[in-house]
Design an enzyme around this catalytic site. Structure first.
Site, PDB file in Angstrom:
ATOM      1  N   LYS A  13       1.061  -1.144   0.048  1.00  0.00           N
ATOM      2  CA  LYS A  13       0.039   0.130  -0.069  1.00  0.00           C
ATOM      3  C   LYS A  13       0.861   1.258  -0.003  1.00  0.00           C
ATOM      4  O   LYS A  13       1.826   1.453   0.745  1.00  0.00           O
ATOM      5  CB  LYS A  13      -0.798   0.115   1.280  1.00  0.00           C
ATOM      6  CG  LYS A  13      -1.977   1.015   1.181  1.00  0.00           C
ATOM      7  CD  LYS A  13      -2.990   0.324   0.055  1.00  0.00           C
ATOM      8  CE  LYS A  13      -4.334  -0.117   0.790  1.00  0.00           C
ATOM      9  NZ  LYS A  13      -5.408  -0.821  -0.150  1.00  0.00           N
ATOM     10  N   THR A  61      -2.722  -5.881   0.427  1.00  0.00           N
ATOM     11  CA  THR A  61      -2.182  -4.327   0.594  1.00  0.00           C
ATOM     12  C   THR A  61      -3.097  -3.541   1.649  1.00  0.00           C
ATOM     13  O   THR A  61      -2.442  -2.810   2.591  1.00  0.00           O
ATOM     14  CB  THR A  61      -2.159  -3.472  -0.582  1.00  0.00           C
ATOM     15  OG1 THR A  61      -3.583  -3.279  -0.907  1.00  0.00           O
ATOM     16  CG2 THR A  61      -1.513  -4.269  -1.835  1.00  0.00           C
ATOM     17  N   ASP A  62      -4.142  -4.049   2.058  1.00  0.00           N
ATOM     18  CA  ASP A  62      -5.136  -3.521   3.116  1.00  0.00           C
ATOM     19  C   ASP A  62      -4.496  -4.135   4.432  1.00  0.00           C
ATOM     20  O   ASP A  62      -4.456  -3.011   5.272  1.00  0.00           O
ATOM     21  CB  ASP A  62      -6.526  -4.292   2.766  1.00  0.00           C
ATOM     22  CG  ASP A  62      -7.589  -3.439   3.657  1.00  0.00           C
ATOM     23  OD1 ASP A  62      -7.668  -2.261   3.391  1.00  0.00           O
ATOM     24  OD2 ASP A  62      -7.954  -4.045   4.773  1.00  0.00           O
ATOM     25  N   PHE A 164     -17.357  19.023  16.368  1.00  0.00           N
ATOM     26  CA  PHE A 164     -18.473  19.288  14.977  1.00  0.00           C
ATOM     27  C   PHE A 164     -19.637  18.550  15.446  1.00  0.00           C
ATOM     28  O   PHE A 164     -19.462  17.371  15.126  1.00  0.00           O
ATOM     29  CB  PHE A 164     -17.960  19.305  13.890  1.00  0.00           C
ATOM     30  CG  PHE A 164     -18.798  19.614  12.612  1.00  0.00           C
ATOM     31  CD1 PHE A 164     -19.172  20.999  12.436  1.00  0.00           C
ATOM     32  CD2 PHE A 164     -19.264  18.662  11.694  1.00  0.00           C
ATOM     33  CE1 PHE A 164     -19.893  21.219  11.440  1.00  0.00           C
ATOM     34  CE2 PHE A 164     -20.292  19.029  10.641  1.00  0.00           C
ATOM     35  CZ  PHE A 164     -20.504  20.326  10.388  1.00  0.00           C
ATOM     36  N   ARG A 181     -11.538  16.761  17.821  1.00  0.00           N
ATOM     37  CA  ARG A 181     -11.365  16.296  16.475  1.00  0.00           C
ATOM     38  C   ARG A 181     -10.121  17.024  16.140  1.00  0.00           C
ATOM     39  O   ARG A 181      -9.721  18.171  16.818  1.00  0.00           O
ATOM     40  CB  ARG A 181     -12.207  16.222  15.302  1.00  0.00           C
ATOM     41  CG  ARG A 181     -12.782  17.821  15.289  1.00  0.00           C
ATOM     42  CD  ARG A 181     -13.534  17.811  13.907  1.00  0.00           C
ATOM     43  NE  ARG A 181     -14.064  19.246  13.425  1.00  0.00           N
ATOM     44  CZ  ARG A 181     -14.650  19.804  12.734  1.00  0.00           C
ATOM     45  NH1 ARG A 181     -14.985  18.936  11.628  1.00  0.00           N
ATOM     46  NH2 ARG A 181     -14.776  21.051  12.466  1.00  0.00           N
ATOM     47  N   GLN A 229     -16.364  27.113   9.738  1.00  0.00           N
ATOM     48  CA  GLN A 229     -16.815  28.211   9.327  1.00  0.00           C
ATOM     49  C   GLN A 229     -16.553  29.355  10.371  1.00  0.00           C
ATOM     50  O   GLN A 229     -16.456  30.435  10.234  1.00  0.00           O
ATOM     51  CB  GLN A 229     -18.427  28.173   9.110  1.00  0.00           C
ATOM     52  CG  GLN A 229     -18.541  27.401   7.986  1.00  0.00           C
ATOM     53  CD  GLN A 229     -18.833  25.797   8.024  1.00  0.00           C
ATOM     54  OE1 GLN A 229     -17.868  25.086   8.884  1.00  0.00           O
ATOM     55  NE2 GLN A 229     -19.572  25.184   7.288  1.00  0.00           N
ATOM     56  N   ASN A 255     -11.203  21.944   4.378  1.00  0.00           N
ATOM     57  CA  ASN A 255     -10.951  21.362   5.700  1.00  0.00           C
ATOM     58  C   ASN A 255     -10.098  19.919   5.622  1.00  0.00           C
ATOM     59  O   ASN A 255     -10.615  19.029   4.776  1.00  0.00           O
ATOM     60  CB  ASN A 255     -12.550  20.913   6.179  1.00  0.00           C
ATOM     61  CG  ASN A 255     -12.505  20.444   7.351  1.00  0.00           C
ATOM     62  OD1 ASN A 255     -11.550  20.078   8.208  1.00  0.00           O
ATOM     63  ND2 ASN A 255     -13.658  19.967   8.158  1.00  0.00           N
ATOM     64  N   HIS A 257      -9.537  16.751   6.225  1.00  0.00           N
ATOM     65  CA  HIS A 257      -9.859  15.831   7.109  1.00  0.00           C
ATOM     66  C   HIS A 257      -8.969  14.834   7.712  1.00  0.00           C
ATOM     67  O   HIS A 257      -8.091  14.309   6.998  1.00  0.00           O
ATOM     68  CB  HIS A 257     -10.960  15.152   6.391  1.00  0.00           C
ATOM     69  CG  HIS A 257     -12.071  15.864   5.791  1.00  0.00           C
ATOM     70  ND1 HIS A 257     -12.886  16.702   6.662  1.00  0.00           N
ATOM     71  CD2 HIS A 257     -12.649  16.201   4.712  1.00  0.00           C
ATOM     72  CE1 HIS A 257     -14.002  17.451   5.889  1.00  0.00           C
ATOM     73  NE2 HIS A 257     -13.708  17.111   4.805  1.00  0.00           N
TER      74      HIS A 257
END
Ligand SMILES: O=c1[nH]c(=O)c2[nH]c(=O)[nH]c2[nH]1
Length: 306
Positions: A13, A61-62, A164, A181, A229, A255, A257
């Site tokens: 991966k 690969t996972d 959020f 987060r 925001q 954003n 993530h």
């Protein structure tokens, strides 16, 4: 049987993006982060996988991706080299068909945003200078001189103090509410100066740029955020509050993530330590804040790519 020859082959991966947060100090408020891009390549007895479709020798690969994230939790990341050594040895020593493992790691470096008013430290700016931009327009017709300054590629991160929740939920909503987060973004901003500043031959543009940048960073670091925001508004307002010659601020904030990696399947608890840093797709939060009574002049149509 193929009549051609299978030569060098490897698989794994690539570009596992990982952010690891270590909480230090008696209350855990001193954060240290490591931000890596880890690629795994395995070499060994994979002829049958390629030639006959027999996958008995194939570690998916996972699984290599999961191993990267689980190792970050189990061993921490003291350095890219030490982390790479652990991984390379693991793949070769744990699976007989794997004879060689190559781990390639890029590390992205971050500096702390120095916020004198706060003891806790969880705000970072990516190392490397951002790009400073400016757009100057002089019109013969009106005699008006317009100066719009800006910056792009200023990447910042708060490893906590961001939530959020409370958003609309409809039948397509799957997003889990977040009460702690990572908030990260690559700031693109432009700000428009007053006509008086533009006409002032003595105006110190370098000083003003540094001041705007500092206030933006401070506001990002100091805002306890309930949305990007809200952070956007705080950043722009801080600039307008401290820089009287700036009339308008526009911010484009992708954003970036960071998703908590689910380590439960490996019997590990992820206490907000190991994140998957997704580069696409991304939320894109954009807005202009200007002084009351001033006509906004900054274009709103630019396409910003994270
Ligand atoms: O700060 C955020 N604002 C949003 O509008 C949004 N939407 C989303 O999925 N995550 C977030 N985060």
């Amino acid at each position: 049987m193929s009549k051609h020859v299978l030569a060098q082959n490897q698989y794994g991966k690539a570009e596992n993006r990982i952010v690891h947060v270590t909480r230090k100090g008696s209350d855990g408020s001193w954060h240290e982060i490591r931000d890596l891009n880890v690629s795994v390549a395995l070499r060994g007895e994979f002829r049958d996988v390629h030639l006959t479709g027999d996958n008995a020798n194939c570690l998916p690969t996972d699984t290599t991706k999961n191993t990267v994230y689980a190792f970050a939790k189990e061993h921490g990341i003291t350095s890219p080299e030490a982390f790479g050594i652990l991984l390379a040895k693991h793949f070769v020593t744990s699976q007989a068909p794997i004879h060689e493992a190559q781990i390639r790691i890029e590390e992205y470096s971050w500096e702390r945003i120095p916020v004198p008013t706060r003891k806790e430290r969880h705000s970072f700016v990516r190392k490397g200078q951002e790009v400073r931009t400016s757009q100057i327009t002089f019109s013969e017709h009106t005699g008006q001189l317009q100066v719009i300054s800006g910056l792009k590629d200023l990447t910042v991160m708060n490893s906590t103090n961001s939530e959020f929740h409370g958003y609309i939920k409809d039948k397509y909503t799957t997003l889990q509410e977040a009460y702690d987060r990572i908030l990260a973004t690559k700031v693109t901003s432009r700000w428009a100066y007053s006509a008086a500043a533009a006409a002032d031959g003595e105006f110190d543009w370098d000083r003003s740029y540094a001041k705007v940048r500092t206030h933006m960073l401070d506001a990002f670091a100091e805002t306890y955020s309930y949305s990007l925001q809200q952070t956007l508004t705080q950043m722009a307002e801080r600039v307008l509050d401290h820089c009287p010659k700036v009339n308008e601020v526009r911010l484009n904030l992708p954003n970036k993530h960071h998703f908590l990696v689910d380590l439960e399947p490996f019997g590990l608890k992820n206490d907000n330590e190991v994140y998957y840093a997704a580069d696409r797709m991304y939320g894109l939060i954009e807005g202009t804040i200007h002084r009351d009574g001033v006509e906004p002049v900054i274009a709103t149509s630019d396409w910003i790519v994270a």
